[in-house]
Design a protein around this motif. Structure first.
Motif, PDB file in Angstrom:
ATOM      1  N   GLN A  53      54.106 159.354  41.030  1.00 32.76           N
ATOM      2  CA  GLN A  53      55.292 158.919  40.310  1.00 32.76           C
ATOM      3  C   GLN A  53      56.530 159.459  41.009  1.00 32.76           C
ATOM      4  N   HIS A  54      57.576 158.654  40.994  1.00 33.67           N
ATOM      5  CA  HIS A  54      58.836 159.088  41.591  1.00 33.67           C
ATOM      6  C   HIS A  54      59.565 160.012  40.627  1.00 33.67           C
ATOM      7  N   ASP A  55      60.191 161.005  41.192  1.00 31.19           N
ATOM      8  CA  ASP A  55      60.959 161.949  40.401  1.00 31.19           C
ATOM      9  C   ASP A  55      62.422 161.516  40.423  1.00 31.19           C
ATOM     10  N   ILE A  56      63.086 161.573  39.285  1.00 32.32           N
ATOM     11  CA  ILE A  56      64.476 161.140  39.221  1.00 32.32           C
ATOM     12  C   ILE A  56      65.453 162.280  39.461  1.00 32.32           C
ATOM     13  N   ARG A  57      64.968 163.479  39.650  1.00 33.53           N
ATOM     14  CA  ARG A  57      65.865 164.621  39.819  1.00 33.53           C
ATOM     15  C   ARG A  57      66.776 164.517  41.044  1.00 33.53           C
ATOM     16  N   PRO A  58      66.301 164.064  42.208  1.00 34.51           N
ATOM     17  CA  PRO A  58      67.246 163.968  43.348  1.00 34.51           C
ATOM     18  C   PRO A  58      68.397 163.013  43.071  1.00 34.51           C
ATOM     19  N   GLY A  59      68.110 161.865  42.476  1.00 33.32           N
ATOM     20  CA  GLY A  59      69.179 160.929  42.144  1.00 33.32           C
ATOM     21  C   GLY A  59      70.109 161.486  41.091  1.00 33.32           C
ATOM     22  N   ILE A  79      66.608 161.445  50.721  1.00 30.99           N
ATOM     23  CA  ILE A  79      66.405 162.633  49.893  1.00 30.99           C
ATOM     24  C   ILE A  79      65.251 162.416  48.927  1.00 30.99           C
ATOM     25  N   ILE A  80      65.187 161.233  48.331  1.00 28.55           N
ATOM     26  CA  ILE A  80      64.108 160.931  47.383  1.00 28.55           C
ATOM     27  C   ILE A  80      62.756 160.955  48.079  1.00 28.55           C
ATOM     28  N   LEU A  81      62.658 160.351  49.264  1.00 29.08           N
ATOM     29  CA  LEU A  81      61.385 160.356  49.999  1.00 29.08           C
ATOM     30  C   LEU A  81      60.972 161.766  50.394  1.00 29.08           C
ATOM     31  N   THR A  82      61.928 162.555  50.866  1.00 25.78           N
ATOM     32  CA  THR A  82      61.613 163.937  51.244  1.00 25.78           C
ATOM     33  C   THR A  82      61.168 164.744  50.045  1.00 25.78           C
ATOM     34  N   TYR A  83      61.855 164.573  48.921  1.00 23.24           N
ATOM     35  CA  TYR A  83      61.506 165.312  47.708  1.00 23.24           C
ATOM     36  C   TYR A  83      60.132 164.891  47.201  1.00 23.24           C
ATOM     37  N   ASP A  84      59.824 163.582  47.265  1.00 25.09           N
ATOM     38  CA  ASP A  84      58.505 163.113  46.842  1.00 25.09           C
ATOM     39  C   ASP A  84      57.398 163.658  47.750  1.00 25.09           C
ATOM     40  N   GLN A  85      57.658 163.738  49.055  1.00 22.65           N
ATOM     41  CA  GLN A  85      56.652 164.262  49.974  1.00 22.65           C
ATOM     42  C   GLN A  85      56.387 165.735  49.705  1.00 22.65           C
TER      43      GLN A  85
END
Length: 86
Positions: A54-60, A35-41
């Motif tokens: 930067q990585h987003d912390i919202r999915p986690g 989910i994190i990789l998909t959201y970042d893409q």
């Protein structure tokens, strides 16, 4: 066999709780990186002008909120079952 099942009913409930909790934990932990990789893409494709990635912390955070909500719902169900049983 029915008498044996009733005698060990509390043990069976505890073991089933651990089994279902383990399966749910496995599902959440397996899907979280995906989910994190998909959201970042999705975010990188929408904002391609940014140089720093930067990585987003919202999915986690959404995943943790979902786990917390399932815990709260389970506690409410147990509370209402115990109050209605009397």
């Amino acid at each position: 066999s029915i008498i044996t099942l009733r005698r060990h009913q509390t043990t069976l409930i505890i073991l089933l709780s651990f089994a279902s909790g383990g399966l749910m934990g496995d599902v959440f932990l397996r899907f979280l990186p995906q989910i994190i990789l998909t959201y970042d893409q999705i975010n990188v494709s929408q904002v391609s002008s940014q140089v720093h990635h930067q990585h987003d912390i919202r999915p986690g955070l959404f995943m943790l909120i979902g786990i917390f909500h399932s815990f709260v719902i389970e506690k409410f169900i147990r509370y209402f079952q115990s109050t209605l049983a009397f």
